[in-house]
Design a protein around this motif. Structure first.
Motif, PDB file in Angstrom:
ATOM      1  N   THR A  16      19.960  -9.881 -54.172  1.00 53.18           N
ATOM      2  CA  THR A  16      20.006 -10.696 -52.943  1.00 53.18           C
ATOM      3  C   THR A  16      18.591 -11.065 -52.501  1.00 53.18           C
ATOM      4  O   THR A  16      18.318 -12.216 -52.144  1.00 53.18           O
ATOM      5  N   ILE A  17      17.675 -10.086 -52.537  1.00 52.60           N
ATOM      6  CA  ILE A  17      16.280 -10.343 -52.124  1.00 52.60           C
ATOM      7  C   ILE A  17      15.665 -11.431 -53.002  1.00 52.60           C
ATOM      8  O   ILE A  17      15.014 -12.353 -52.504  1.00 52.60           O
ATOM      9  N   GLU A  18      15.929 -11.338 -54.315  1.00 53.35           N
ATOM     10  CA  GLU A  18      15.332 -12.306 -55.250  1.00 53.35           C
ATOM     11  C   GLU A  18      16.010 -13.672 -55.172  1.00 53.35           C
ATOM     12  O   GLU A  18      15.353 -14.701 -55.061  1.00 53.35           O
ATOM     13  N   THR A  19      17.335 -13.672 -55.210  1.00 55.76           N
ATOM     14  CA  THR A  19      18.069 -14.947 -55.230  1.00 55.76           C
ATOM     15  C   THR A  19      17.781 -15.775 -53.987  1.00 55.76           C
ATOM     16  O   THR A  19      17.602 -16.985 -54.057  1.00 55.76           O
ATOM     17  N   TYR A  20      17.747 -15.109 -52.841  1.00 59.62           N
ATOM     18  CA  TYR A  20      17.563 -15.837 -51.579  1.00 59.62           C
ATOM     19  C   TYR A  20      16.111 -15.819 -51.097  1.00 59.62           C
ATOM     20  O   TYR A  20      15.834 -16.250 -49.982  1.00 59.62           O
ATOM     21  N   LYS A  21      15.206 -15.298 -51.954  1.00 57.19           N
ATOM     22  CA  LYS A  21      13.769 -15.249 -51.624  1.00 57.19           C
ATOM     23  C   LYS A  21      13.560 -14.726 -50.199  1.00 57.19           C
ATOM     24  O   LYS A  21      12.937 -15.370 -49.358  1.00 57.19           O
ATOM     25  N   LEU A  22      14.121 -13.537 -49.930  1.00 53.47           N
ATOM     26  CA  LEU A  22      14.071 -12.996 -48.564  1.00 53.47           C
ATOM     27  C   LEU A  22      12.653 -12.608 -48.157  1.00 53.47           C
ATOM     28  O   LEU A  22      12.239 -12.845 -47.032  1.00 53.47           O
ATOM     29  N   PHE A  23      11.915 -11.983 -49.078  1.00 47.99           N
ATOM     30  CA  PHE A  23      10.525 -11.586 -48.807  1.00 47.99           C
ATOM     31  C   PHE A  23       9.882 -11.166 -50.116  1.00 47.99           C
ATOM     32  O   PHE A  23      10.570 -11.039 -51.142  1.00 47.99           O
ATOM     33  N   TYR A  83       8.759  -7.700 -28.675  1.00 41.82           N
ATOM     34  CA  TYR A  83       7.851  -6.659 -29.169  1.00 41.82           C
ATOM     35  C   TYR A  83       7.509  -6.786 -30.653  1.00 41.82           C
ATOM     36  O   TYR A  83       6.594  -6.121 -31.128  1.00 41.82           O
ATOM     37  N   SER A  84       8.245  -7.618 -31.369  1.00 42.37           N
ATOM     38  CA  SER A  84       7.890  -7.782 -32.785  1.00 42.37           C
ATOM     39  C   SER A  84       6.764  -8.802 -32.940  1.00 42.37           C
ATOM     40  O   SER A  84       5.950  -8.687 -33.857  1.00 42.37           O
ATOM     41  N   LYS A  85       6.701  -9.777 -32.039  1.00 44.95           N
ATOM     42  CA  LYS A  85       5.675 -10.829 -32.166  1.00 44.95           C
ATOM     43  C   LYS A  85       4.255 -10.271 -32.272  1.00 44.95           C
ATOM     44  O   LYS A  85       3.513 -10.661 -33.172  1.00 44.95           O
ATOM     45  N   PRO A  86       3.854  -9.320 -31.386  1.00 45.10           N
ATOM     46  CA  PRO A  86       2.485  -8.799 -31.490  1.00 45.10           C
ATOM     47  C   PRO A  86       2.218  -8.048 -32.804  1.00 45.10           C
ATOM     48  O   PRO A  86       1.066  -7.823 -33.161  1.00 45.10           O
ATOM     49  N   LEU A  87       3.290  -7.660 -33.494  1.00 41.89           N
ATOM     50  CA  LEU A  87       3.121  -6.936 -34.766  1.00 41.89           C
ATOM     51  C   LEU A  87       2.952  -7.898 -35.944  1.00 41.89           C
ATOM     52  O   LEU A  87       2.647  -7.482 -37.055  1.00 41.89           O
ATOM     53  N   HIS A  88       3.184  -9.190 -35.686  1.00 41.03           N
ATOM     54  CA  HIS A  88       3.026 -10.258 -36.685  1.00 41.03           C
ATOM     55  C   HIS A  88       3.730  -9.977 -38.013  1.00 41.03           C
ATOM     56  O   HIS A  88       3.116 -10.056 -39.078  1.00 41.03           O
ATOM     57  N   PRO A  89       5.019  -9.670 -37.978  1.00 36.92           N
ATOM     58  CA  PRO A  89       5.715  -9.489 -39.262  1.00 36.92           C
ATOM     59  C   PRO A  89       6.041 -10.847 -39.885  1.00 36.92           C
ATOM     60  O   PRO A  89       6.147 -11.852 -39.171  1.00 36.92           O
ATOM     61  N   ASP A  90       6.205 -10.857 -41.207  1.00 39.34           N
ATOM     62  CA  ASP A  90       6.655 -12.095 -41.863  1.00 39.34           C
ATOM     63  C   ASP A  90       8.166 -12.258 -41.717  1.00 39.34           C
ATOM     64  O   ASP A  90       8.667 -13.372 -41.585  1.00 39.34           O
ATOM     65  N   VAL A  91       8.864 -11.146 -41.769  1.00 39.75           N
ATOM     66  CA  VAL A  91      10.329 -11.181 -41.575  1.00 39.75           C
ATOM     67  C   VAL A  91      10.780  -9.934 -40.818  1.00 39.75           C
ATOM     68  O   VAL A  91      10.098  -8.904 -40.827  1.00 39.75           O
ATOM     69  N   ILE A  92      11.942 -10.065 -40.169  1.00 48.50           N
ATOM     70  CA  ILE A  92      12.618  -8.891 -39.607  1.00 48.50           C
ATOM     71  C   ILE A  92      13.873  -8.665 -40.444  1.00 48.50           C
ATOM     72  O   ILE A  92      14.688  -9.581 -40.623  1.00 48.50           O
ATOM     73  N   VAL A  93      13.998  -7.454 -40.977  1.00 48.97           N
ATOM     74  CA  VAL A  93      15.180  -7.091 -41.768  1.00 48.97           C
ATOM     75  C   VAL A  93      16.213  -6.456 -40.843  1.00 48.97           C
ATOM     76  O   VAL A  93      15.870  -5.599 -40.026  1.00 48.97           O
ATOM     77  N   THR A  94      17.471  -6.900 -40.958  1.00 42.28           N
ATOM     78  CA  THR A  94      18.547  -6.223 -40.225  1.00 42.28           C
ATOM     79  C   THR A  94      19.539  -5.635 -41.233  1.00 42.28           C
ATOM     80  O   THR A  94      19.557  -6.035 -42.399  1.00 42.28           O
ATOM     81  N   LYS A 111      11.129 -23.180 -32.289  1.00 40.85           N
ATOM     82  CA  LYS A 111      11.430 -22.368 -33.464  1.00 40.85           C
ATOM     83  C   LYS A 111      10.341 -21.353 -33.758  1.00 40.85           C
ATOM     84  O   LYS A 111      10.614 -20.274 -34.249  1.00 40.85           O
ATOM     85  N   LYS A 112       9.102 -21.727 -33.471  1.00 42.60           N
ATOM     86  CA  LYS A 112       7.996 -20.825 -33.772  1.00 42.60           C
ATOM     87  C   LYS A 112       8.027 -19.572 -32.908  1.00 42.60           C
ATOM     88  O   LYS A 112       7.308 -18.624 -33.154  1.00 42.60           O
ATOM     89  N   LYS A 113       8.839 -19.601 -31.862  1.00 42.08           N
ATOM     90  CA  LYS A 113       8.956 -18.422 -31.017  1.00 42.08           C
ATOM     91  C   LYS A 113       9.611 -17.258 -31.761  1.00 42.08           C
ATOM     92  O   LYS A 113       9.562 -16.132 -31.322  1.00 42.08           O
ATOM     93  N   PHE A 114      10.313 -17.582 -32.839  1.00 41.84           N
ATOM     94  CA  PHE A 114      11.129 -16.565 -33.499  1.00 41.84           C
ATOM     95  C   PHE A 114      10.616 -16.194 -34.886  1.00 41.84           C
ATOM     96  O   PHE A 114      10.071 -17.022 -35.592  1.00 41.84           O
ATOM     97  N   VAL A 115      10.852 -14.928 -35.233  1.00 36.35           N
ATOM     98  CA  VAL A 115      10.529 -14.461 -36.580  1.00 36.35           C
ATOM     99  C   VAL A 115      11.804 -14.567 -37.409  1.00 36.35           C
ATOM    100  O   VAL A 115      12.891 -14.259 -36.924  1.00 36.35           O
ATOM    101  N   GLN A 116      11.653 -14.985 -38.653  1.00 30.78           N
ATOM    102  CA  GLN A 116      12.850 -15.121 -39.484  1.00 30.78           C
ATOM    103  C   GLN A 116      13.511 -13.769 -39.743  1.00 30.78           C
ATOM    104  O   GLN A 116      12.832 -12.789 -40.029  1.00 30.78           O
ATOM    105  N   ARG A 117      14.831 -13.754 -39.615  1.00 27.66           N
ATOM    106  CA  ARG A 117      15.580 -12.521 -39.861  1.00 27.66           C
ATOM    107  C   ARG A 117      16.299 -12.628 -41.203  1.00 27.66           C
ATOM    108  O   ARG A 117      16.818 -13.688 -41.550  1.00 27.66           O
ATOM    109  N   VAL A 118      16.316 -11.522 -41.935  1.00 26.39           N
ATOM    110  CA  VAL A 118      16.961 -11.513 -43.256  1.00 26.39           C
ATOM    111  C   VAL A 118      17.869 -10.287 -43.391  1.00 26.39           C
ATOM    112  O   VAL A 118      17.658  -9.277 -42.722  1.00 26.39           O
ATOM    113  N   LYS A 119      18.872 -10.417 -44.260  1.00 29.16           N
ATOM    114  CA  LYS A 119      19.907  -9.384 -44.377  1.00 29.16           C
ATOM    115  C   LYS A 119      20.101  -8.968 -45.841  1.00 29.16           C
ATOM    116  O   LYS A 119      20.998  -9.472 -46.518  1.00 29.16           O
TER     117      LYS A 119
END
Lengths: 344, 344
Positions: free
Chosen positions: B58-65, B170-181, B226-234
């Protein structure tokens, strides 16, 4: 129903006694008196003209048929086909009725009596076809033979396949423009869910009140097979089953409201139970499902056509949409022919 | 939990006693000994490497991160987020964990203890956010205030909205590329059905393991929001819940397997019950639903974009897909601000 070792059928549940004991004691002699207080409360707020308007709108919007068409109504004697038979006669369409008797004990006997009564009352010609006359056997007997041969088909599947086969065979000489069926909103929502849950979304792309072999220049690559079929239409498509029941009860139609005693083994029953579990939201949920899928049926058709190289995959024998080269219906018919249950 | 007339909160169910009595007695001190004979039978045939392979695919096929990305895993301390936290660490990704404590009595206390234990064990930095620290109030208290004001939001709705709000803040100041749920196949199949049954098929067009504000040149007409949000991946998108449970139990993760005691009022529970009613077919049914909708998500997106004049309708405030100008989440946040429950 039992059958002997030599294959002689003994129809124990013919007439009014029934071995299954599940198909009830028949409708009351005077249906007016059979309305329960709950029925009367339910009917007090019911407006039949709303249902009639919905049916007229469906006929017009989807151009199901016109006043110059010869319309054949496929009837079981149950509430749905009886209601649409009555409405189309009332609206002034040129209709005849056709029924296929699968000989499921007193259930079909009662339905046939009711249908004859209804057709006589509203002066509609009724064409009767019989499993026993055609195959020499009832549905139960055919199922027993199939089971003995190792084929474990569900009753509704075998019944549906054989009824469609006979309906098609005997409607052709009558040259109807369309065949009307009594499918209602609940039937269709259940069918969509069954296909979605089975991963057959391709079938959902062809939903709508106008089914069967519609001429389509984009997909009509095997018009020879398509001409074998008469287009089927469903004027009750957007009418809730609960409204069909109310309409029928309000008019005191001669109808038995119980379910077919042989239908206990079906996935469809699970779908019905699923919708029931939604309580008061159940009708809204069904409408959302049907309206949602109708709203996306065009892009879905285009998508599946593209995926299949320009056309939705169809059965090589009958031309119906199918995920396999030979659809389940034609596969069963082939087995029935191999086992001499049907001849042609 | 009760609150006095003056609004002073008394957290009766803090610690290990719980007024609801529904969140269990906590996990065993030695989880190995807590495996029942049924668990042991279930785990005997389970192959964790199959689940890991599905997640990698899933990570590879959908290029999650990628391995160079900073990945923030949104954790509850429950089985799903604990399993994906463990896997991503095992696979060698650069991860940190973040959790939002809604203070639902001993249920969240226990989950937080478990999560701290897990993060310490696998050496992952944990960022803790608290409803009480942020709002001065627990979820139950916020719900009580909303109810007193005449707003009858379900617990899961309010909880979800506030958790997403805090997670984003609280995730914005941490500057993540993605948030995993930790959403799994069951969660997603339930969500599809909920949207279909509610007539929100538009939302189903955006399903898949990569959600949130993905940059799309065709639809990116309000990139500022849109830039307000970090991309979420599953990454657990195609993993059955039953396999998540097995994976977690096999590894003896410190996890409480009971449900949130506040989730009894949700439509989602009805969906769970619906799938349960399909018995042995339930996992296959869920897979069919998800695979069917993923297979048609592109034509659906195109269809809804065309219907909406070139773009899927989005919330004017947050840019999430919405059937209304202001989505339910932003509408609730506005009410919470009006009532001084949240400040910004």
């Amino acid at each position: 129903m039992v059958f002997t070792e030599t294959g002689t059928e003994i129809a124990l549940h013919a007439g009014t006694s029934c071995s299954s004991g599940t198909c009830g004691a028949g409708i009351a002699q005077n249906p007016v008196q059979s309305l329960t207080p709950e029925d009367q409360r339910m009917l007090a707020a019911f407006r039949p003209e709303t249902v009639e308007a919905a049916v007229k709108k469906t006929i017009e919007t989807y151009k199901l048929f016109s006043y110059t068409d010869k319309i054949l109504v496929a009837c079981s004697g149950g509430k749905d086909s009886t209601v649409i038979l009555h409405m189309l006669k009332k609206f002034g369409y040129a209709i005849e009725a056709i029924t296929v008797n699968a000989h499921i004990g007193c259930y079909t006997d009662e339905n046939l009596r009711n249908l004859r009564e209804m057709c006589a009352k509203i002066d509609v010609k009724l064409h009767e076809i019989s499993f026993r006359k055609e195959f020499g056997k009832s549905l139960c007997y055919i199922q027993s033979i199939l089971k003995a041969k190792g084929y474990d088909y569900k009753n509704c599947h075998t019944c549906g396949v054989l009824r469609r086969y006979l309906l098609n065979k005997y409607s052709k000489p009558l040259h109807p423009d369309v065949i009307v069926t009594g499918h209602n909103l609940d039937d269709e929502a259940q069918a969509v869910m069954m296909n979605l849950f089975r991963g057959n979304l391709q079938v959902c792309a062809r939903i709508g009140p106008k089914t069967g072999m519609v001429h389509d220049s984009k997909t009509d690559h095997n018009s020879a097979t398509k001409k074998k079929f008469v287009q089927r239409v469903k004027p009750l498509y957007f009418v809730r089953e609960s409204d069909v029941v109310k309409y029928s009860k309000l008019h005191n139609f001669p109808v038995y409201y119980g379910e077919c005693p042989c239908s206990s083994d079906t996935y469809r029953r699970e779908m019905k139970d699923m919708f029931k579990s939604f309580g008061e939201q159940r009708d809204e949920v069904k409408e959302h499902i049907i309206k949602s899928f109708i709203s996306i049926s065009e892009p879905l058709k285009a998508h599946f056509m593209q995926a299949e190289g320009g056309a939705i995959q169809e059965c090589l024998i009958c031309g119906e949409p199918s995920s396999k080269d030979i659809c389940n219906t034609c596969a069963l018919l082939a087995k029935l022919r191999d086992n001499k249950i049907i001849k042609s």
